[in-house]
Design a protein around this motif. Structure first.
Motif: not given
Length: 264
Positions: A15, A19, A22, A30, A41-42, A45, A70-71
């Motif tokens: 994960c 992430a 991403d 971001n 969180d990416s 998504q 998110p992963e």
């Protein structure tokens, strides 16, 4: 126990790597988007809906976002299901599965890895407060039924042949739904269920079907258009079948398979 911990550790490491991959190309973007919010969180998504909840005086008391999970939130998902789904979902509650969390953790990991899942997040804190597990299912070749010790009524509801009954080649199956107790009675389950439409649109699936075991989930599903395909009452099952006497203690009334069609 050792193997389970290894699996969880591998999932967490994976994960983190996903992430990072991403997030890396859009680090600046971001950072700007996540000011004042949890930054794990990416940005990749999908967000399907944002909605607010008001009190009786009309004041907004919370705002939520329905989006992909998110992963890096995998452990949050596992905790939500282990702590509250196993405790509150009627069948798991009656069977005492909340005391057997270890055996379910691998199941949640599989659902996360292979499913079409939706999460509900508090937009202020970024807390994950609700999750819907779903799978894209395809029509299977019929095979001779093996003799099973499973109760025939319970089996007919959970193992219902959706493709054959509705004459479709594929559909979305809802496997589990949970909302954090501090955020219940705010319409979160309804919004998670209604946004299965977005998953169906993306994957060209004509319908969604799932088994709803609590009064709350049945009410939410009915509100957004899920109709009963097959179902029964817990008290009738407990009265008729010796192996289901434990259902006499159910606080909820009905267990139903419900389905909704979409034009895809």
């Amino acid at each position: 126990m050792f193997n389970r911990k290894c699996v969880i550790l591998m999932v967490v490491i994976t994960c983190v790597i996903w992430a990072i991959i991403d997030a890396a190309p859009n680090k600046k973007e971001n950072t700007e988007k996540s000011k004042g919010k949890n930054t794990i969180d990416s940005a990749s998504q999908n967000e399907y809906e944002t909605f607010s909840v008001k009190n009786k005086k009309g004041k907004v008391i919370a705002e939520y976002s329905i989006r992909d999970i998110p992963e890096l939130r995998c452990l949050d998902v596992i905790k939500l299901f282990n702590d509250y789904y196993l405790r509150d979902e009627p069948l798991n509650q009656l069977l005492g599965n909340v005391n057997n969390k270890d055996s379910f953790t691998d199941k949640w990991i599989v659902f996360l890895a292979q499913g079409e899942n939706l999460g509900c997040f508090d937009t202020k804190t970024n807390e994950l407060v609700g999750v819907l597990f779903g799978f894209a299912m395809e029509k299977q070749e019929k095979k001779p039924q093996k003799k099973s010790n499973e109760n025939p009524i319970i089996s007919s509801i959970f193992n219902f042949d959706v493709c054959d009954y509705f004459k479709v080649e594929k559909y979305m199956s809802i496997s589990a739904l949970v909302v954090h107790p501090n955020h219940r009675k705010r319409g979160i389950a309804e919004h998670l269920l209604s946004n299965t439409r977005e998953i169906c649109k993306k994957l060209k699936l004509p319908l969604v079907s799932g088994v709803f075991t609590s009064d709350g989930s049945n009410k939410a599903a009915q509100k957004v258009g899920f109709n009963v395909t097959l179902g029964t009452r817990y008290d009738k099952l407990a009265a008729k079948y010796e192996d289901l006497r434990y259902l006499k203690g159910a606080k909820d009334k009905e267990i139903n398979r419900r389905t909704i069609r979409y034009p895809y």
